[in-house]
Design a protein around this motif. Structure first.
Motif, PDB file in Angstrom:
ATOM      1  N   GLY A   1      50.844  48.651  42.488  1.00  0.00           N
ATOM      2  CA  GLY A   1      49.839  49.173  41.454  1.00  0.00           C
ATOM      3  C   GLY A   1      49.455  47.949  40.430  1.00  0.00           C
ATOM      4  O   GLY A   1      49.256  46.843  40.991  1.00  0.00           O
ATOM      5  N   ASP A   2      48.817  48.384  39.304  1.00  0.00           N
ATOM      6  CA  ASP A   2      48.424  47.359  38.493  1.00  0.00           C
ATOM      7  C   ASP A   2      49.549  46.030  38.185  1.00  0.00           C
ATOM      8  O   ASP A   2      48.936  44.887  38.060  1.00  0.00           O
ATOM      9  CB  ASP A   2      47.991  47.751  37.251  1.00  0.00           C
ATOM     10  CG  ASP A   2      46.878  48.631  37.263  1.00  0.00           C
ATOM     11  OD1 ASP A   2      45.868  48.243  38.159  1.00  0.00           O
ATOM     12  OD2 ASP A   2      46.138  49.285  36.293  1.00  0.00           O
ATOM     13  N   GLY A   3      50.761  46.452  37.962  1.00  0.00           N
ATOM     14  CA  GLY A   3      51.737  45.405  37.660  1.00  0.00           C
ATOM     15  C   GLY A   3      51.751  44.123  38.636  1.00  0.00           C
ATOM     16  O   GLY A   3      51.589  43.253  38.431  1.00  0.00           O
TER      17      GLY A   3
ATOM     18  N   ASN B   1      46.611  50.439  46.098  1.00  0.00           N
ATOM     19  CA  ASN B   1      47.709  51.434  45.193  1.00  0.00           C
ATOM     20  C   ASN B   1      48.598  52.082  46.381  1.00  0.00           C
ATOM     21  O   ASN B   1      48.123  52.786  47.112  1.00  0.00           O
ATOM     22  CB  ASN B   1      46.868  52.266  44.370  1.00  0.00           C
ATOM     23  CG  ASN B   1      47.934  52.971  43.388  1.00  0.00           C
ATOM     24  OD1 ASN B   1      49.141  53.118  43.577  1.00  0.00           O
ATOM     25  ND2 ASN B   1      47.367  53.689  42.282  1.00  0.00           N
ATOM     26  N   SER B   2      49.680  51.445  46.485  1.00  0.00           N
ATOM     27  CA  SER B   2      50.262  52.054  47.473  1.00  0.00           C
ATOM     28  C   SER B   2      51.097  53.554  47.254  1.00  0.00           C
ATOM     29  O   SER B   2      51.340  54.156  48.527  1.00  0.00           O
ATOM     30  CB  SER B   2      51.541  51.227  47.736  1.00  0.00           C
ATOM     31  OG  SER B   2      52.549  51.200  46.691  1.00  0.00           O
ATOM     32  N   GLU B   3      51.071  54.088  46.224  1.00  0.00           N
ATOM     33  CA  GLU B   3      51.582  55.212  45.619  1.00  0.00           C
ATOM     34  C   GLU B   3      50.839  55.786  44.654  1.00  0.00           C
ATOM     35  O   GLU B   3      51.440  55.937  43.481  1.00  0.00           O
ATOM     36  CB  GLU B   3      52.903  55.162  45.619  1.00  0.00           C
ATOM     37  CG  GLU B   3      53.801  56.723  45.095  1.00  0.00           C
ATOM     38  CD  GLU B   3      53.114  57.754  46.079  1.00  0.00           C
ATOM     39  OE1 GLU B   3      52.982  58.652  45.488  1.00  0.00           O
ATOM     40  OE2 GLU B   3      53.202  57.705  47.131  1.00  0.00           O
ATOM     41  N   PRO B   4      49.596  56.385  44.748  1.00  0.00           N
ATOM     42  CA  PRO B   4      48.679  56.537  43.660  1.00  0.00           C
ATOM     43  C   PRO B   4      49.159  57.960  42.851  1.00  0.00           C
ATOM     44  O   PRO B   4      48.576  58.022  41.535  1.00  0.00           O
ATOM     45  CB  PRO B   4      47.528  57.128  44.413  1.00  0.00           C
ATOM     46  CG  PRO B   4      47.677  57.214  45.788  1.00  0.00           C
ATOM     47  CD  PRO B   4      48.847  56.364  46.224  1.00  0.00           C
ATOM     48  N   ASN B   5      50.061  58.833  43.397  1.00  0.00           N
ATOM     49  CA  ASN B   5      50.570  59.868  42.524  1.00  0.00           C
ATOM     50  C   ASN B   5      51.682  59.330  41.781  1.00  0.00           C
ATOM     51  O   ASN B   5      51.822  59.977  40.565  1.00  0.00           O
ATOM     52  CB  ASN B   5      51.311  60.883  43.536  1.00  0.00           C
ATOM     53  CG  ASN B   5      50.281  61.374  44.558  1.00  0.00           C
ATOM     54  OD1 ASN B   5      49.281  61.928  43.971  1.00  0.00           O
ATOM     55  ND2 ASN B   5      50.646  61.774  45.749  1.00  0.00           N
ATOM     56  N   SER B   6      52.248  58.265  41.712  1.00  0.00           N
ATOM     57  CA  SER B   6      53.146  57.793  40.835  1.00  0.00           C
ATOM     58  C   SER B   6      52.750  56.447  40.182  1.00  0.00           C
ATOM     59  O   SER B   6      53.771  55.988  39.026  1.00  0.00           O
ATOM     60  CB  SER B   6      54.425  57.782  41.324  1.00  0.00           C
ATOM     61  OG  SER B   6      54.606  56.646  42.349  1.00  0.00           O
ATOM     62  N   SER B   7      51.799  55.775  40.651  1.00  0.00           N
ATOM     63  CA  SER B   7      51.509  54.163  40.216  1.00  0.00           C
ATOM     64  C   SER B   7      50.041  54.013  39.617  1.00  0.00           C
ATOM     65  O   SER B   7      49.199  54.699  40.308  1.00  0.00           O
ATOM     66  CB  SER B   7      51.901  53.332  41.329  1.00  0.00           C
ATOM     67  OG  SER B   7      51.411  51.965  40.990  1.00  0.00           O
ATOM     68  N   VAL B   8      50.073  53.509  38.629  1.00  0.00           N
ATOM     69  CA  VAL B   8      48.679  53.158  37.951  1.00  0.00           C
ATOM     70  C   VAL B   8      47.971  51.959  38.691  1.00  0.00           C
ATOM     71  O   VAL B   8      48.550  50.869  38.925  1.00  0.00           O
ATOM     72  CB  VAL B   8      48.832  52.899  36.501  1.00  0.00           C
ATOM     73  CG1 VAL B   8      47.564  52.574  35.724  1.00  0.00           C
ATOM     74  CG2 VAL B   8      49.518  53.856  35.765  1.00  0.00           C
ATOM     75  N   GLY B   9      46.632  52.286  39.199  1.00  0.00           N
ATOM     76  CA  GLY B   9      46.032  51.304  39.725  1.00  0.00           C
ATOM     77  C   GLY B   9      44.557  50.976  39.279  1.00  0.00           C
ATOM     78  O   GLY B   9      43.702  51.072  40.085  1.00  0.00           O
ATOM     79  N   HIS B  10      44.339  50.798  38.298  1.00  0.00           N
ATOM     80  CA  HIS B  10      43.107  50.596  37.378  1.00  0.00           C
ATOM     81  C   HIS B  10      42.521  49.481  38.266  1.00  0.00           C
ATOM     82  O   HIS B  10      41.193  49.454  38.253  1.00  0.00           O
ATOM     83  CB  HIS B  10      43.430  50.388  35.980  1.00  0.00           C
ATOM     84  CG  HIS B  10      42.082  49.933  35.380  1.00  0.00           C
ATOM     85  ND1 HIS B  10      41.017  51.036  34.987  1.00  0.00           N
ATOM     86  CD2 HIS B  10      41.653  48.848  34.788  1.00  0.00           C
ATOM     87  CE1 HIS B  10      40.172  50.371  34.305  1.00  0.00           C
ATOM     88  NE2 HIS B  10      40.384  48.851  34.127  1.00  0.00           N
ATOM     89  N   PHE B  11      43.202  48.440  38.465  1.00  0.00           N
ATOM     90  CA  PHE B  11      42.695  47.072  39.182  1.00  0.00           C
ATOM     91  C   PHE B  11      42.596  47.176  40.547  1.00  0.00           C
ATOM     92  O   PHE B  11      41.954  46.421  41.250  1.00  0.00           O
ATOM     93  CB  PHE B  11      43.466  45.954  38.550  1.00  0.00           C
ATOM     94  CG  PHE B  11      43.088  45.473  37.231  1.00  0.00           C
ATOM     95  CD1 PHE B  11      42.052  44.760  36.844  1.00  0.00           C
ATOM     96  CD2 PHE B  11      44.157  45.701  36.339  1.00  0.00           C
ATOM     97  CE1 PHE B  11      41.970  44.447  35.507  1.00  0.00           C
ATOM     98  CE2 PHE B  11      44.325  45.505  34.978  1.00  0.00           C
ATOM     99  CZ  PHE B  11      42.880  44.927  34.673  1.00  0.00           C
ATOM    100  N   CYS B  12      43.284  48.290  41.187  1.00  0.00           N
ATOM    101  CA  CYS B  12      43.288  48.379  42.718  1.00  0.00           C
ATOM    102  C   CYS B  12      41.853  48.729  43.209  1.00  0.00           C
ATOM    103  O   CYS B  12      41.492  50.149  42.726  1.00  0.00           O
ATOM    104  CB  CYS B  12      44.415  49.138  42.942  1.00  0.00           C
ATOM    105  SG  CYS B  12      45.934  48.658  42.342  1.00  0.00           S
ATOM    106  N   THR B  13      41.483  48.384  44.059  1.00  0.00           N
ATOM    107  CA  THR B  13      40.042  48.702  44.717  1.00  0.00           C
ATOM    108  C   THR B  13      40.199  49.887  45.552  1.00  0.00           C
ATOM    109  O   THR B  13      39.351  50.744  45.556  1.00  0.00           O
ATOM    110  CB  THR B  13      39.339  47.574  45.903  1.00  0.00           C
ATOM    111  OG1 THR B  13      39.557  46.534  44.744  1.00  0.00           O
ATOM    112  CG2 THR B  13      38.118  47.874  45.989  1.00  0.00           C
ATOM    113  N   VAL B  14      41.237  50.249  46.250  1.00  0.00           N
ATOM    114  CA  VAL B  14      41.599  51.183  47.007  1.00  0.00           C
ATOM    115  C   VAL B  14      42.799  51.877  46.984  1.00  0.00           C
ATOM    116  O   VAL B  14      43.963  51.138  46.449  1.00  0.00           O
ATOM    117  CB  VAL B  14      41.257  50.903  48.566  1.00  0.00           C
ATOM    118  CG1 VAL B  14      39.912  50.721  48.740  1.00  0.00           C
ATOM    119  CG2 VAL B  14      42.187  49.801  49.212  1.00  0.00           C
TER     120      VAL B  14
END
Length: 291
Positions: free
Chosen positions: A84-86, A104-117
């Motif tokens: 995720g973002d971390g 973002n490998s686990e979008p249901n539990s991880s914040v991915g503001h910087f992740c493109t996909v």
């Protein structure tokens, strides 16, 4: 042949000691089950991503986030992060010219503001971006960052998201002198947030700041400064203010055990009484693959 660095995080479940896992399973079985399910999904995504990347004629170098070192990026053409973002932020500290792609490998539990996909939903977009990169027609977005100097010495890690300056003990009062535009301000509070536009929607916003854009009306890059929980009431224009690219912000510590937190908890620096922290816009942006 190009070399791509594939960086992935440990799951929260990985970081829990065996004795604590045993206690969780006994006393809080639902919590243990949820954490373990996220753990399995993350590593399943990592496995599928590595399999997915085999379609590209490149060398893949796998690195765990906590094992990263500057030498890992020698002769590397692209950095891909899974988490995720971390994970994205941690990897970004090592990069100057090398582009980075966050997944973002686990979008249901991880914040991915910087992740493109997000994966696996974004497989088509991921394939498109990586193919364009190999064709030397990359879709890139520059993200400006912050440079910090501590007692006149440049710190090697450019900050993409935010900086928190506060006492090490969260129950203690943070004391510091803030200098900007030839003016000095003394504060007693719970700390000060310094954020880029990208970080203004995160903790900066939760603490009462407002989301802002990369540039002001004059087209100058800017970053925000937010005094967190001031001991005494201060004017609104002092609680949150902006610093532009032609300015330099200085913070002088009046704390016995102060700390500087760079892009979260993983990078920390001591900031004790008499230390001076200088913050300005970094000369080089981070190049993110994907808009």
């Amino acid at each position: 042949m190009q070399t791509w660095a594939f960086i992935y995080k440990n799951s929260t479940w990985d970081l829990i000691p065996p004795s604590r896992k045993k206690k969780l399973k006994k006393d809080f079985p639902k919590m243990a089950e949820d954490l373990y399910n996220v753990h399995k999904k993350h590593y399943a995504a990592v496995k599928h991503l590595l399999q997915f990347l085999k379609q590209f004629p490149v060398h893949i170098k796998q690195i765990k986030r906590h094992e990263l070192h500057t030498k890992d990026f020698k002769n590397t053409h692209l950095v891909i992060t899974a988490g995720g973002d971390g994970t994205f932020l941690y990897a970004s500290h090592f990069l100057e010219e090398i582009p980075i792609l966050g997944i973002n490998s686990e979008p249901n539990s991880s914040v991915g503001h910087f992740c493109t996909v997000a994966f696996p939903e974004g497989k088509e977009k991921l394939a498109f971006l990586l193919s364009k990169f190999l064709e030397k027609k990359p879709v890139l977005k520059p993200l400006y960052r912050l440079q910090i100097h501590l007692n006149g010495k440049a710190i090697a890690y450019p900050v993409l998201n935010d900086i928190l300056v506060a006492e090490e003990n969260p129950a203690a009062t943070s004391r510091f002198l803030l200098k900007l535009n030839n003016k000095e301000y003394n504060y007693k509070c719970s700390g000060v947030w310094i954020a880029t536009a990208w970080g203004s929607s995160a903790a900066f916003s939760s603490a009462g700041g407002k989301k802002f854009s990369e540039t002001n009306q004059k087209g100058e890059k800017q970053f925000g400064v937010l005094i967190r929980e001031p001991y005494e009431k201060i004017p609104k224009q002092e609680k949150m203010r902006f610093v532009v690219e032609t300015q330099n912000l200085e913070i002088i510590s009046k704390m016995i055990k102060g700390r500087i937190y760079l892009d979260g908890m993983h990078r920390q620096l001591p900031f004790v009484i008499g230390d001076t922290l200088s913050i300005s816009i970094y000369k080089k942006p981070l190049w993110r693959l994907g808009k």
